[in-house]
Motif scaffolding. Structure first.
Motif, PDB file in Angstrom:
ATOM      1  N   LEU A 140       0.825  -1.205   0.000  1.00  0.00           N
ATOM      2  CA  LEU A 140       0.000   0.000   0.000  1.00  0.00           C
ATOM      3  C   LEU A 140       0.863   1.260   0.000  1.00  0.00           C
ATOM      4  O   LEU A 140       0.471   2.277  -0.566  1.00  0.00           O
ATOM      5  CB  LEU A 140      -0.938   0.005   1.209  1.00  0.00           C
ATOM      6  CG  LEU A 140      -2.080  -1.003   1.130  1.00  0.00           C
ATOM      7  CD1 LEU A 140      -2.916  -0.980   2.396  1.00  0.00           C
ATOM      8  CD2 LEU A 140      -2.967  -0.710  -0.067  1.00  0.00           C
ATOM      9  N   TYR A 141       2.033   1.202   0.640  1.00  0.00           N
ATOM     10  CA  TYR A 141       2.931   2.359   0.570  1.00  0.00           C
ATOM     11  C   TYR A 141       3.272   2.644  -0.892  1.00  0.00           C
ATOM     12  O   TYR A 141       3.277   3.790  -1.338  1.00  0.00           O
ATOM     13  CB  TYR A 141       4.247   2.094   1.319  1.00  0.00           C
ATOM     14  CG  TYR A 141       4.102   1.783   2.799  1.00  0.00           C
ATOM     15  CD1 TYR A 141       3.082   2.365   3.550  1.00  0.00           C
ATOM     16  CD2 TYR A 141       4.998   0.929   3.433  1.00  0.00           C
ATOM     17  CE1 TYR A 141       2.961   2.073   4.900  1.00  0.00           C
ATOM     18  CE2 TYR A 141       4.877   0.644   4.781  1.00  0.00           C
ATOM     19  CZ  TYR A 141       3.858   1.206   5.507  1.00  0.00           C
ATOM     20  OH  TYR A 141       3.735   0.928   6.825  1.00  0.00           O
ATOM     21  N   LYS A 159       4.835   9.894   2.875  1.00  0.00           N
ATOM     22  CA  LYS A 159       4.249  10.190   4.178  1.00  0.00           C
ATOM     23  C   LYS A 159       3.681   8.919   4.813  1.00  0.00           C
ATOM     24  O   LYS A 159       3.911   8.621   5.985  1.00  0.00           O
ATOM     25  CB  LYS A 159       3.124  11.200   3.971  1.00  0.00           C
ATOM     26  CG  LYS A 159       2.821  12.042   5.177  1.00  0.00           C
ATOM     27  CD  LYS A 159       1.855  13.137   4.786  1.00  0.00           C
ATOM     28  CE  LYS A 159       2.131  14.381   5.587  1.00  0.00           C
ATOM     29  NZ  LYS A 159       1.436  15.548   5.090  1.00  0.00           N
ATOM     30  N   TYR A 160       2.967   8.184   3.994  1.00  0.00           N
ATOM     31  CA  TYR A 160       2.342   6.967   4.481  1.00  0.00           C
ATOM     32  C   TYR A 160       3.412   5.987   4.950  1.00  0.00           C
ATOM     33  O   TYR A 160       3.283   5.363   6.009  1.00  0.00           O
ATOM     34  CB  TYR A 160       1.504   6.371   3.354  1.00  0.00           C
ATOM     35  CG  TYR A 160       0.579   5.254   3.767  1.00  0.00           C
ATOM     36  CD1 TYR A 160      -0.040   5.263   5.015  1.00  0.00           C
ATOM     37  CD2 TYR A 160       0.305   4.200   2.915  1.00  0.00           C
ATOM     38  CE1 TYR A 160      -0.897   4.247   5.386  1.00  0.00           C
ATOM     39  CE2 TYR A 160      -0.545   3.178   3.278  1.00  0.00           C
ATOM     40  CZ  TYR A 160      -1.133   3.215   4.519  1.00  0.00           C
ATOM     41  OH  TYR A 160      -1.965   2.206   4.890  1.00  0.00           O
ATOM     42  N   LEU A 161       4.480   5.908   4.165  1.00  0.00           N
ATOM     43  CA  LEU A 161       5.579   4.997   4.519  1.00  0.00           C
ATOM     44  C   LEU A 161       6.205   5.401   5.852  1.00  0.00           C
ATOM     45  O   LEU A 161       6.372   4.575   6.764  1.00  0.00           O
ATOM     46  CB  LEU A 161       6.634   5.017   3.419  1.00  0.00           C
ATOM     47  CG  LEU A 161       7.964   4.327   3.747  1.00  0.00           C
ATOM     48  CD1 LEU A 161       7.767   2.829   3.728  1.00  0.00           C
ATOM     49  CD2 LEU A 161       9.041   4.732   2.777  1.00  0.00           C
ATOM     50  N   LEU A 162       6.504   6.695   6.014  1.00  0.00           N
ATOM     51  CA  LEU A 162       7.185   7.131   7.234  1.00  0.00           C
ATOM     52  C   LEU A 162       6.325   6.891   8.466  1.00  0.00           C
ATOM     53  O   LEU A 162       6.749   6.266   9.439  1.00  0.00           O
ATOM     54  CB  LEU A 162       7.518   8.615   7.130  1.00  0.00           C
ATOM     55  CG  LEU A 162       8.749   8.948   6.310  1.00  0.00           C
ATOM     56  CD1 LEU A 162       8.988  10.433   6.321  1.00  0.00           C
ATOM     57  CD2 LEU A 162       9.956   8.224   6.899  1.00  0.00           C
ATOM     58  N   GLY A 216      -4.102   1.965  15.783  1.00  0.00           N
ATOM     59  CA  GLY A 216      -4.810   3.229  15.591  1.00  0.00           C
ATOM     60  C   GLY A 216      -4.379   3.901  14.309  1.00  0.00           C
ATOM     61  O   GLY A 216      -5.173   4.531  13.623  1.00  0.00           O
ATOM     62  N   PHE A 217      -3.114   3.720  13.964  1.00  0.00           N
ATOM     63  CA  PHE A 217      -2.628   4.267  12.712  1.00  0.00           C
ATOM     64  C   PHE A 217      -3.339   3.613  11.528  1.00  0.00           C
ATOM     65  O   PHE A 217      -3.821   4.272  10.623  1.00  0.00           O
ATOM     66  CB  PHE A 217      -1.122   4.040  12.634  1.00  0.00           C
ATOM     67  CG  PHE A 217      -0.552   4.356  11.295  1.00  0.00           C
ATOM     68  CD1 PHE A 217      -0.238   5.658  10.963  1.00  0.00           C
ATOM     69  CD2 PHE A 217      -0.344   3.348  10.363  1.00  0.00           C
ATOM     70  CE1 PHE A 217       0.277   5.950   9.715  1.00  0.00           C
ATOM     71  CE2 PHE A 217       0.172   3.642   9.120  1.00  0.00           C
ATOM     72  CZ  PHE A 217       0.479   4.945   8.798  1.00  0.00           C
ATOM     73  N   LYS A 218      -3.428   2.280  11.565  1.00  0.00           N
ATOM     74  CA  LYS A 218      -4.109   1.545  10.483  1.00  0.00           C
ATOM     75  C   LYS A 218      -5.558   1.998  10.360  1.00  0.00           C
ATOM     76  O   LYS A 218      -6.090   2.165   9.277  1.00  0.00           O
ATOM     77  CB  LYS A 218      -4.110   0.035  10.791  1.00  0.00           C
ATOM     78  CG  LYS A 218      -2.853  -0.671  10.424  1.00  0.00           C
ATOM     79  CD  LYS A 218      -3.054  -1.515   9.185  1.00  0.00           C
ATOM     80  CE  LYS A 218      -2.022  -1.149   8.203  1.00  0.00           C
ATOM     81  NZ  LYS A 218      -2.101  -1.250   6.884  1.00  0.00           N
ATOM     82  N   MET A 219      -6.226   2.134  11.524  1.00  0.00           N
ATOM     83  CA  MET A 219      -7.652   2.452  11.502  1.00  0.00           C
ATOM     84  C   MET A 219      -7.886   3.943  11.337  1.00  0.00           C
ATOM     85  O   MET A 219      -9.020   4.366  11.221  1.00  0.00           O
ATOM     86  CB  MET A 219      -8.296   1.986  12.805  1.00  0.00           C
ATOM     87  CG  MET A 219      -8.188   0.506  13.039  1.00  0.00           C
ATOM     88  SD  MET A 219      -9.107  -0.012  14.487  1.00  0.00           S
ATOM     89  CE  MET A 219      -8.178   0.712  15.791  1.00  0.00           C
ATOM     90  N   TRP A 227      -2.174  11.478   8.972  1.00  0.00           N
ATOM     91  CA  TRP A 227      -1.688  11.111   7.644  1.00  0.00           C
ATOM     92  C   TRP A 227      -2.824  11.000   6.644  1.00  0.00           C
ATOM     93  O   TRP A 227      -2.637  11.201   5.447  1.00  0.00           O
ATOM     94  CB  TRP A 227      -0.947   9.781   7.692  1.00  0.00           C
ATOM     95  CG  TRP A 227      -1.803   8.660   8.225  1.00  0.00           C
ATOM     96  CD1 TRP A 227      -2.029   8.353   9.530  1.00  0.00           C
ATOM     97  CD2 TRP A 227      -2.574   7.730   7.472  1.00  0.00           C
ATOM     98  NE1 TRP A 227      -2.888   7.288   9.636  1.00  0.00           N
ATOM     99  CE2 TRP A 227      -3.243   6.888   8.376  1.00  0.00           C
ATOM    100  CE3 TRP A 227      -2.782   7.533   6.107  1.00  0.00           C
ATOM    101  CZ2 TRP A 227      -4.086   5.867   7.988  1.00  0.00           C
ATOM    102  CZ3 TRP A 227      -3.628   6.498   5.705  1.00  0.00           C
ATOM    103  CH2 TRP A 227      -4.266   5.686   6.651  1.00  0.00           C
ATOM    104  N   ALA A 228      -4.017  10.639   7.145  1.00  0.00           N
ATOM    105  CA  ALA A 228      -5.092  10.196   6.256  1.00  0.00           C
ATOM    106  C   ALA A 228      -5.484  11.222   5.175  1.00  0.00           C
ATOM    107  O   ALA A 228      -5.477  10.882   3.995  1.00  0.00           O
ATOM    108  CB  ALA A 228      -6.305   9.779   7.076  1.00  0.00           C
TER     109      ALA A 228
END
Lengths: 482, 504
Positions: A140-141, A159-162, A216-219, A227-228
């Motif tokens: 997904l990154y 951003k998503y990766l970091l 929590g990051f995933k959700m 990030w979302a």
């Protein structure tokens, strides 16, 4: 080793793998303009996989397979079906994406991520779980940053990766501490060991905090949501849809299993923490959605808010609570994919993503406008769409668990939601393009969009009206937890 | 009773709406014809239910149908009507039928009456609304009641925002939707609490309202939860001080939607407040009836007075609806046989009457392009038929004997007198004010000299409009002359409520 039950338990994953290999084989032989056909292959393959899994891969009694790495039960199975459904819809939506759709890698990455998510839903061991989470995340990154020529997309991917790696590192630290204190990585044994009172509640609280940060990051729950909006806005729209639905649901699949099964000992502390997070998530998500002018950012904040509603079911910590979370996610996946699909279809023709650009859509393409109406009303929680029933179920679970205050917060938030969702529909139905005849600016749908969107609309309405079978499946899953 | 008439009535509008949506957009007249056909069938079926109930002298819940929907949580699709809801089902059929007739319009002349812009979407949303309304009136399951209640709320936003009066539609539509949504979710919390409390008390997991009647809610519980549940629904009934959305909504809505809104939707609120609030929490109702009576009393007088000072016909009718719905609430708040019967009949009577008012006002506005009372005049010469209709509506509104208004309002005042004579005295002031504004309006709009700029431009109403007006008038006169066609039926419904209230 490979008994029939083991085979059945990973049947969907095997099929996904086969599908991925097929794409790898065929893709080099296709010409550039044929490569979008990989989308038909992916979507068709995943639908076939769903049917085959339903026929041959249905779980019976919950069993631990593959040395306790995987739990073969309804909870995981229903989540797998949801993920594959989301994956199929995303593949269809990806096909007509100008750059991403013509690259076979996109579909392959999608399938790889799907494989990881499926394993997330069934992992019953911390090591397996971490592996699954990474398998789901890394593709997904790349997908988020897939549009190399687009700065925003590159930024989104990076951003998503970091943030993603940071969060997963913290979670891994939490996992290792859990292993250190309990001496096992098996989620189903951790509970037994902790129930002897070997560690203090304060320490347990600390462990939980670390795990919650990762999940929590995933959700995308507040305060791990920042990030979302940027990532959703920058990444290719179908990928954003996938991130906001399947990826989020995968986080919930893990949290439900890990917390309900592995850490019931500390339920009094984590339900309170999650209740607070749920209230904050809903409120922040909805309040930040209000001033948005970009439709993808609006949907990003609204999807943050929806994670908050779904958390009410986790907070309830009951069978109904778990069932309502699963049901909520089922309704939400179909609804949000529909919303993102329409955004994708619209921006493909017009290249525009601002809410004000949607003026006169109801005249430019009445059916698309109707489908958008269905998606937004379902997000707002109106019948006869899925969002309504789903909300009532989580609220019912909240009231049952004596979290009436949280339900009241949820209800106030849904009122805010109604306001901004209807505001978007105002542009679609009410305003007209200035000085232009809308009929001269049609927004045609390609066949893959038509199929995807119609299937999703039917899904949204079915979940909202004939909710019994979906609830029964969710309930069967929830039953496995207690 | 094997014929599933209630579910056919409820789901027919949804199917008709879906069929209409699939028709080509350019085929406007075919769309209207399908809509009219569906509405006629709905009217005939609801009239059949009503006549069956009446002619067989039935009591209690009849035409019951039950299908398990989600047994795990005790949700079932349970339909049935009693003496209270059968007239309201008929009312919905009438308003649906006349609403479609009124919206047909008149394309040729410069009139542009009815709905000319995207009739396909209009009728589809209108039918979604109608289906939701039918669903609420016939549902005996609390979950399904909420389901249909919400379905009835959100099409209003689209109908008003898209086809409404350009100046205020956005504001009014959003205001209405938010008010109603807030009200309904407040009730929803109450309903969920009731559901779990019933489970704790009896071990039965069910949304069935007939079972909830014997759930054994403690008096304290009822005292706490009655107000949220009752008022949450009563917002849609236009109860003072939460009536504010209603006149704005009436004014902004297109004619057929105003008819639905004032004629049927507001009854939805009063009906749900009665069925869920009073019938499931009777002890709470007894303890709070003074507050409801006070609110309703204020609404009756205040609504009438504000209506009196309006110059816009639609605002006038909108506030008169607040006043008349106040009478319904007043009847409910008496919690005695007489008052509740009056409230039941008033719901029907006011529904038909106000639908007629809005229909005639819409016809005038389409032709004269103004609704300002001072700018109108002499309509009786160009549209005599509509004039007669409006006068009959006016007489009903004033509560004249011989019309349905009298049959409804007289028992309400009697009932109130028995509980609190002072309120009855104060509320009766509204009769005088109502008579004043209705008569002034009739004199100015219909019988004074027609202003010059209107002369020659304003023509008569169409045949379909006349059919609609005649249908509405018919019911008001018949019930006024033969109260026996409705009052005993409503009384049988009230008997059931009185039983729950402890036979007081």
């Amino acid at each position: 080793m490979f008994t029939p039950i083991v085979f059945a338990s990973i049947l969907p994953e095997i099929l996904i793998l086969v599908l991925g290999i097929l794409i790898l084989i065929f893709e080099p032989f296709w010409k550039e303009d044929q490569r979008r056909n990989a989308g038909w292959l992916t979507a068709g393959g995943l639908f076939t996989a769903i049917i085959i899994s339903l026929l041959f891969g249905q779980p019976g009694e919950p069993t631990a397979v593959l040395g306790g790495m995987i739990r073969f039960d309804w909870l995981g199975f229903f989540f797998k079906l949801l993920f594959m459904f989301a994956g199929a819809a995303t593949a269809l939506l990806l096909m007509d994406h100008e750059t991403a759709g013509r690259r076979g890698e996109a579909y392959l990455l999608l399938l790889a991520s799907l494989l990881g998510m499926n394993l997330m839903a069934v992992s019953s061991d911390l090591v397996m779980l971490y592996l699954a989470i990474e398998t789901a995340s890394i593709p997904l990154y790349i997908l988020a940053g897939f549009l190399l020529a687009d700065e925003r997309s590159t930024e989104a991917g990076f951003k998503y990766l970091l943030f993603g790696t940071l969060a997963s590192t913290i979670m891994l630290y939490g996992f290792s501490l859990i292993f250190g204190f309990s001496g096992t990585t098996d989620i189903y044994k951790i509970a037994e060991i902790f129930s002897t009172g070997s560690i203090s509640p304060l320490l347990g609280f600390g462990l939980l905090a670390l795990v919650i940060i990762g999940l929590g990051f995933k959700m995308a729950i507040v305060p791990f949501h920042f990030w979302a909006p940027d990532v959703y806005q920058g990444s290719p729209t179908p990928v954003a849809g996938f991130l906001s639905t399947a990826s989020k649901a995968a986080g919930f699949a893990v949290i439900v299993r890990l917390f309900f099964v592995g850490l019931p000992e500390f339920s009094s502390s984590w339900t309170l923490v999650l209740a607070a997070l749920s209230a904050i998530t809903m409120t922040v998500g909805n309040l930040l959605a209000l001033p948005q002018t970009n439709i993808k950012r609006l949907l990003a904040y609204s999807s943050v808010a929806h994670a908050g509603y779904a958390l009410i079911g986790v907070v309830a910590f009951s069978q109904l609570g778990a069932a309502s979370v699963v049901f909520y996610l089922a309704a939400y996946i179909a609804t949000n994919l529909l919303a993102f699909g329409i955004v994708m279809a619209f921006s493909r023709v017009t290249g525009l993503e601002e809410i004000t650009d949607y003026v006169g859509l109801s005249r430019r393409n009445p059916f698309m406008a109707l489908m958008m109406l269905a998606a937004f009303l379902s997000l707002a929680g109106m019948p006869p769409f899925g969002g309504f029933v789903a909300k009532i179920f989580v609220f019912a679970a909240g009231v049952q668990a004596n979290y009436t205050w949280l339900v009241v917060v949820g209800i106030i938030n849904s009122i805010i939601g109604v306001y901004y969702y209807l505001n978007v529909m105002k542009f679609v139905y009410l305003y007209r393009m200035p000085g232009e005849d809308e009929e001269k600016h049609p927004v045609p749908l390609t066949s893959s969009y038509s199929i995807a969107l119609v299937v999703l609309v039917i899904g949204v309405i079915l979940v909202g009206t004939v909710f019994a079978p979906f609830f029964s499946w969710s309930d069967a899953g929830a039953l496995n937890l207690f | 009773m094997n014929f599933p008439v209630l579910s056919i009535i409820t789901f027919l509008p949804f199917f008709a709406g879906a069929i209409i949506l699939m028709m080509p957009a350019a085929r406007k007249n075919e769309t209207r014809a399908v809509a009219l056909a569906a509405a006629s069938i709905a009217l005939l079926l609801s009239a059949w239910v009503y006549l069956q109930y009446l002619s067989q002298g039935l009591t209690g819940y009849q035409f019951i149908e039950q299908y398990n929907w989600l047994p795990q949580l005790g949700i079932s699709l349970k339909f049935g009507v009693d003496g209270m809801s059968a007239p309201l089902v008929l009312l919905t059929g009438i308003v649906m039928f006349t609403g479609v007739l009124i919206s047909w319009g008149d394309e040729d002349k410069h009139v542009m009456a009815g709905i000319q812009d995207r009739p396909r979407e209009f009728f589809a949303f209108l039918f979604l609304l109608a289906g939701g309304v039918f669903g609420v009136f016939v549902s005996l399951d609390l979950f399904m009641l909420f389901f249909f209640y919400e379905i009835a709320v959100f099409p209003m936003y689209l109908l008003i925002a898209i086809w409404g009066w350009v100046k205020t539609r956005e504001y009014a539509a959003m205001k209405l939707t938010l008010y109603l949504f807030i009200g309904s979710v407040v009730s929803l919390v109450g309903a969920l609490v009731m559901y779990w409390t019933q489970y704790q008390n009896t071990g039965v997991l069910s949304f069935d309202m007939l079972q909830m009647e014997s759930a054994g809610f403690s008096p304290t519980f009822q005292y706490i939860w009655f107000l949220p549940v009752f008022l949450g629904f009563a917002v849609l009934g236009g109860i003072w001080p939460f009536h504010n959305w209603s006149p704005d909504g009436h004014v902004a809505a297109p004619t057929a939607v105003s008819m639905f809104h004032a004629g049927v939707l507001m009854k939805l609120g009063a009906f749900a407040a009665l069925r869920v609030g009073v019938m499931l929490l009777p002890e709470g109702a007894k303890q709070w009836s003074w507050l409801i009576m006070a609110f309703a009393g204020v609404a009756v007088v205040y609504g009438a007075y504000i209506a009196f000072v309006q110059t816009d016909m639609k605002y006038m009718i909108g506030f008169s609806s607040v006043s008349h719905m106040g009478l319904v609430m007043l009847g409910i708040s008496t919690l005695n046989q007489t008052g509740l019967t009056g409230a039941g009949v008033q719901m029907f009577s006011h529904g038909v009457m106000t639908a007629l008012f809005f229909a005639v006002t819409g016809m005038i506005y389409d032709r004269a392009h103004t609704r300002m009372i001072p700018e109108l005049g002499g309509m009786s010469k160009v549209m005599p038929f509509a004039t007669i209709g409006f006068i009959i509506g006016g007489l009903v509104s004033m509560g004249m004997p011989g019309f349905s208004g009298f049959v409804a309002e007289f028992p309400i005042f009697m009932g109130v007198w028995r509980e609190q004579w002072l309120v009855a005295v104060i509320a009766s002031i509204s009769i005088v004010i109502t008579a004043a504004y209705i008569m002034m309006n009739i004199r100015k709009v219909f019988f004074s000299e027609m202003p010059e700029h209107l002369q020659g431009h304003v023509g008569d109403i169409t045949v379909l409009d006349k059919v609609a007006v005649a249908t509405l008038c018919l019911f008001m006169v018949v019930i006024g002359l033969f109260p026996a066609v409705m009052v005993p039926m409503v009384e049988s419904g009230v008997d059931n409520i009185m039983r729950l209230l402890g036979g007081a």
